[in-house]
Design a protein around this motif. Structure first.
Motif, PDB file in Angstrom:
ATOM      1  N   ILE B   7       0.830  -1.208   0.000  1.00 44.71           N
ATOM      2  CA  ILE B   7       0.000   0.000   0.000  1.00 44.71           C
ATOM      3  C   ILE B   7       0.864   1.256   0.000  1.00 44.71           C
ATOM      4  O   ILE B   7       0.683   2.150  -0.822  1.00 44.71           O
ATOM      5  CB  ILE B   7      -0.936   0.035   1.238  1.00 44.71           C
ATOM      6  CG1 ILE B   7      -1.733  -1.259   1.366  1.00 44.71           C
ATOM      7  CG2 ILE B   7      -1.851   1.268   1.197  1.00 44.71           C
ATOM      8  CD1 ILE B   7      -2.916  -1.382   0.460  1.00 44.71           C
ATOM      9  N   THR B   8       1.798   1.318   0.924  1.00 48.12           N
ATOM     10  CA  THR B   8       2.548   2.562   1.083  1.00 48.12           C
ATOM     11  C   THR B   8       3.994   2.462   0.602  1.00 48.12           C
ATOM     12  O   THR B   8       4.728   3.451   0.647  1.00 48.12           O
ATOM     13  CB  THR B   8       2.553   3.005   2.566  1.00 48.12           C
ATOM     14  OG1 THR B   8       3.102   1.938   3.346  1.00 48.12           O
ATOM     15  CG2 THR B   8       1.163   3.333   3.051  1.00 48.12           C
ATOM     16  N   GLY B   9       4.413   1.280   0.152  1.00 45.14           N
ATOM     17  CA  GLY B   9       5.793   1.142  -0.330  1.00 45.14           C
ATOM     18  C   GLY B   9       6.788   1.150   0.809  1.00 45.14           C
ATOM     19  O   GLY B   9       6.877   0.185   1.557  1.00 45.14           O
ATOM     20  N   LYS B  10       7.492   2.267   0.978  1.00 46.01           N
ATOM     21  CA  LYS B  10       8.595   2.298   1.938  1.00 46.01           C
ATOM     22  C   LYS B  10       8.183   2.536   3.383  1.00 46.01           C
ATOM     23  O   LYS B  10       8.777   2.009   4.299  1.00 46.01           O
ATOM     24  CB  LYS B  10       9.617   3.373   1.524  1.00 46.01           C
ATOM     25  CG  LYS B  10      10.474   2.945   0.327  1.00 46.01           C
ATOM     26  CD  LYS B  10      11.792   3.718   0.303  1.00 46.01           C
ATOM     27  CE  LYS B  10      12.763   3.160  -0.718  1.00 46.01           C
ATOM     28  NZ  LYS B  10      12.296   3.396  -2.112  1.00 46.01           N
ATOM     29  N   THR B  11       7.140   3.373   3.602  1.00 45.48           N
ATOM     30  CA  THR B  11       6.773   3.656   4.987  1.00 45.48           C
ATOM     31  C   THR B  11       5.904   2.531   5.538  1.00 45.48           C
ATOM     32  O   THR B  11       5.265   1.794   4.781  1.00 45.48           O
ATOM     33  CB  THR B  11       5.976   4.974   5.114  1.00 45.48           C
ATOM     34  OG1 THR B  11       4.764   4.849   4.370  1.00 45.48           O
ATOM     35  CG2 THR B  11       6.789   6.162   4.602  1.00 45.48           C
ATOM     36  N   LYS B  12       5.899   2.414   6.873  1.00 43.49           N
ATOM     37  CA  LYS B  12       5.165   1.318   7.468  1.00 43.49           C
ATOM     38  C   LYS B  12       3.650   1.573   7.443  1.00 43.49           C
ATOM     39  O   LYS B  12       2.867   0.684   7.121  1.00 43.49           O
ATOM     40  CB  LYS B  12       5.634   1.115   8.906  1.00 43.49           C
ATOM     41  CG  LYS B  12       5.079  -0.143   9.515  1.00 43.49           C
ATOM     42  CD  LYS B  12       5.872  -0.572  10.731  1.00 43.49           C
ATOM     43  CE  LYS B  12       5.301  -1.875  11.277  1.00 43.49           C
ATOM     44  NZ  LYS B  12       5.887  -2.239  12.561  1.00 43.49           N
ATOM     45  N   TYR B  13       3.262   2.798   7.790  1.00 45.59           N
ATOM     46  CA  TYR B  13       1.841   3.129   7.822  1.00 45.59           C
ATOM     47  C   TYR B  13       1.544   4.262   6.840  1.00 45.59           C
ATOM     48  O   TYR B  13       2.451   4.961   6.400  1.00 45.59           O
ATOM     49  CB  TYR B  13       1.418   3.563   9.229  1.00 45.59           C
ATOM     50  CG  TYR B  13       1.575   2.473  10.258  1.00 45.59           C
ATOM     51  CD1 TYR B  13       0.706   1.392  10.284  1.00 45.59           C
ATOM     52  CD2 TYR B  13       2.609   2.517  11.190  1.00 45.59           C
ATOM     53  CE1 TYR B  13       0.852   0.380  11.221  1.00 45.59           C
ATOM     54  CE2 TYR B  13       2.767   1.510  12.136  1.00 45.59           C
ATOM     55  CZ  TYR B  13       1.883   0.440  12.149  1.00 45.59           C
ATOM     56  OH  TYR B  13       2.030  -0.556  13.060  1.00 45.59           O
ATOM     57  N   MET B  14       0.258   4.438   6.550  1.00 49.12           N
ATOM     58  CA  MET B  14      -0.160   5.534   5.677  1.00 49.12           C
ATOM     59  C   MET B  14       0.051   6.867   6.407  1.00 49.12           C
ATOM     60  O   MET B  14      -0.058   6.923   7.626  1.00 49.12           O
ATOM     61  CB  MET B  14      -1.647   5.344   5.340  1.00 49.12           C
ATOM     62  CG  MET B  14      -2.175   6.275   4.271  1.00 49.12           C
ATOM     63  SD  MET B  14      -3.944   5.962   3.966  1.00 49.12           S
ATOM     64  CE  MET B  14      -3.860   4.590   2.822  1.00 49.12           C
ATOM     65  N   ASN B  15       0.341   7.912   5.646  1.00 46.63           N
ATOM     66  CA  ASN B  15       0.433   9.246   6.241  1.00 46.63           C
ATOM     67  C   ASN B  15      -0.836   9.505   7.068  1.00 46.63           C
ATOM     68  O   ASN B  15      -1.940   9.313   6.563  1.00 46.63           O
ATOM     69  CB  ASN B  15       0.575  10.286   5.120  1.00 46.63           C
ATOM     70  CG  ASN B  15       0.544  11.703   5.647  1.00 46.63           C
ATOM     71  OD1 ASN B  15      -0.464  12.163   6.173  1.00 46.63           O
ATOM     72  ND2 ASN B  15       1.651  12.394   5.514  1.00 46.63           N
ATOM     73  N   PRO B  16      -0.689   9.919   8.348  1.00 47.06           N
ATOM     74  CA  PRO B  16      -1.874  10.024   9.211  1.00 47.06           C
ATOM     75  C   PRO B  16      -2.940  10.995   8.712  1.00 47.06           C
ATOM     76  O   PRO B  16      -4.137  10.754   8.901  1.00 47.06           O
ATOM     77  CB  PRO B  16      -1.303  10.482  10.560  1.00 47.06           C
ATOM     78  CG  PRO B  16       0.083  10.938  10.298  1.00 47.06           C
ATOM     79  CD  PRO B  16       0.566  10.208   9.080  1.00 47.06           C
ATOM     80  N   TYR B  17      -2.526  12.073   8.082  1.00 43.43           N
ATOM     81  CA  TYR B  17      -3.516  13.034   7.591  1.00 43.43           C
ATOM     82  C   TYR B  17      -4.286  12.441   6.406  1.00 43.43           C
ATOM     83  O   TYR B  17      -5.488  12.623   6.270  1.00 43.43           O
ATOM     84  CB  TYR B  17      -2.846  14.362   7.197  1.00 43.43           C
ATOM     85  CG  TYR B  17      -2.128  15.016   8.357  1.00 43.43           C
ATOM     86  CD1 TYR B  17      -2.848  15.604   9.395  1.00 43.43           C
ATOM     87  CD2 TYR B  17      -0.734  15.019   8.433  1.00 43.43           C
ATOM     88  CE1 TYR B  17      -2.204  16.186  10.469  1.00 43.43           C
ATOM     89  CE2 TYR B  17      -0.080  15.614   9.504  1.00 43.43           C
ATOM     90  CZ  TYR B  17      -0.811  16.194  10.523  1.00 43.43           C
ATOM     91  OH  TYR B  17      -0.170  16.766  11.582  1.00 43.43           O
ATOM     92  N   LEU B  18      -3.568  11.696   5.564  1.00 44.65           N
ATOM     93  CA  LEU B  18      -4.220  11.023   4.440  1.00 44.65           C
ATOM     94  C   LEU B  18      -5.173   9.934   4.941  1.00 44.65           C
ATOM     95  O   LEU B  18      -6.312   9.815   4.478  1.00 44.65           O
ATOM     96  CB  LEU B  18      -3.143  10.429   3.511  1.00 44.65           C
ATOM     97  CG  LEU B  18      -3.634   9.732   2.247  1.00 44.65           C
ATOM     98  CD1 LEU B  18      -4.379  10.714   1.355  1.00 44.65           C
ATOM     99  CD2 LEU B  18      -2.459   9.113   1.487  1.00 44.65           C
ATOM    100  N   ALA B  19      -4.702   9.161   5.935  1.00 47.54           N
ATOM    101  CA  ALA B  19      -5.563   8.115   6.516  1.00 47.54           C
ATOM    102  C   ALA B  19      -6.790   8.742   7.160  1.00 47.54           C
ATOM    103  O   ALA B  19      -7.889   8.188   7.102  1.00 47.54           O
ATOM    104  CB  ALA B  19      -4.782   7.296   7.548  1.00 47.54           C
TER     105      ALA B  19
END
Lengths: 200, 177
Positions: B7-19
């Protein structure tokens, strides 16, 4: 015109399919945000991770902005949209008990379901506990009934209480949220715990 | 665990503002389609009411609390929120699977044992479950959905939950940090 299901009297089966699909999006968004991690959620209260603040307020603002615009554009009949009922005592007492539950257990009901889904054993314990808590309330309901039903005022909106328009209230909340996001970003640097954040 | 995140490639979680925007759009969709927001504790209540109704039907009918949620021959498990929460379970699982986060584990501070973590989680769950009935909804149904409709109840519940958790955080710090 929305809300679609009550206005067009959609069949029960389709209604449940809609429920499942909305839940699917709900669970996906919560898990992507990292709400399946109790230490990430608890980070909110120690400052090392303020994802809860950012996600919760961004979501609430998206919802209230959307509803305000849909209402303005005549896309939704707000008179049949459920506005949470005002029972001030029970809202505060319930909120305080839930707050203690949050810091003790590390989840809330929705996030525990999504953490349980990816295999967190502590989330399954939380889920089991919450059924027991609900049962306890049901069994002792007569003790709380008076305070639970006290001071009912119907679905009262904050904008009406303050005597301002819905749009202006939403604007104030957006300004307040931006300031809180700024504090959150500052807190994550000030209270950072790389040992914890790399594990969650 | 070095599974790939699809889903996000390199980062572990989605950007919080986007989520947050994504979650807000799901919430908005719930309002547009059904006239109500999201929920979680309501589905758990349906499970408890169904249990009581099965084990002790007379008791359930005579109780001021359980009887509110029993409608004729319809099982309370057939409620909208139950299907929604089943969706949360599947949606959370799909997200975890695509992000490489599936696995049986107990997440806890290294200062405490797994057993202590389970006891705390179950205790916290019991408090949250009890409080969610007292407050007519939890973080999703009362606080988040309540705030989206600008209800006073929503703002009060949100402040009570988060304010109390902040107040008590100091006493429980050893379990988390």
């Amino acid at each position: 015109m929305g809300p679609i299901i009550p206005v067009y009297e959609i069949s029960t089966e389709l209604n449940f399919l809609v429920a499942f699909l909305i839940g699917l999006g709900f669970g996906f968004a919560l898990e992507q945000a990292g709400f399946s991690s109790s230490r990430k959620l608890a980070g909110m209260f120690y400052g090392y991770d303020t994802t809860v603040l950012k996600v919760f307020f961004t979501a609430a603002i998206t919802g209230m902005l959307g509803l305000t615009f849909m209402n303005y554009l005549g896309m939704i009949d707000m008179s049949i949209v459920y506005v949470n009922e005002y029972y001030i005592e029970s809202a505060i007492i319930g909120g305080v008990i839930m707050g203690i539950g949050f810091i003790v257990g590390g989840f809330c009901p929705g996030t525990s379901v999504c953490a349980a889904a990816i295999g967190k054993k502590d989330a399954w314990a939380f889920l089991g506990g919450s059924l027991i808590g609900i049962l306890l309330f049901g069994e002792t309901y007569n003790w709380w009934k008076d305070i639970y039903t006290k001071n009912f005022l119907g679905g009262v909106k904050l904008s009406d209480t303050l005597g301002i328009s819905d749009g202006f209230l939403v604007l104030l909340i957006i300004v307040a949220a931006i300031m809180m996001f700024w504090v959150g970003e500052w807190a994550e640097k000030k209270f950072k715990r790389p040992d914890i954040t790399k594990e969650m | 665990m070095s599974h790939h995140n699809y889903i996000t490639g390199k980062t572990k979680y989605m950007n919080p503002y986007l989520a947050g925007v994504l979650l807000g759009l799901v919430l908005l969709m719930a309002f547009y389609l059904t006239g109500r927001g999201l929920g979680a504790s309501g589905a758990m209540k349906s499970v408890v009411v169904t249990g009581i109704e099965t084990v002790a039907p007379t008791k359930a009918e005579n109780s001021d609390f359980y009887s509110k949620y029993i409608q004729g021959d319809n099982s309370p498990l057939n409620s909208w929120l139950v299907f929604q929460v089943l969706g949360v379970l599947v949606g959370g699982f799909l997200s975890g699977a695509l992000a490489g986060r599936l696995g049986w584990k107990t997440e806890k501070s290294p200062n405490i044992t797994s057993k202590r973590r389970w006891i705390l989680a179950a205790t916290g769950g019991a408090l949250f479950g009890f409080g969610s009935q007292f407050g007519r909804g939890c973080t999703s149904g009362a606080a988040l959905s309540g705030m989206a409709t600008l209800s006073v109840a929503g703002f009060v519940t949100m402040m009570a939950i988060f304010g109390t958790a902040f107040l008590f955080a100091y006493f429980f710090r050893k379990n988390w940090i």
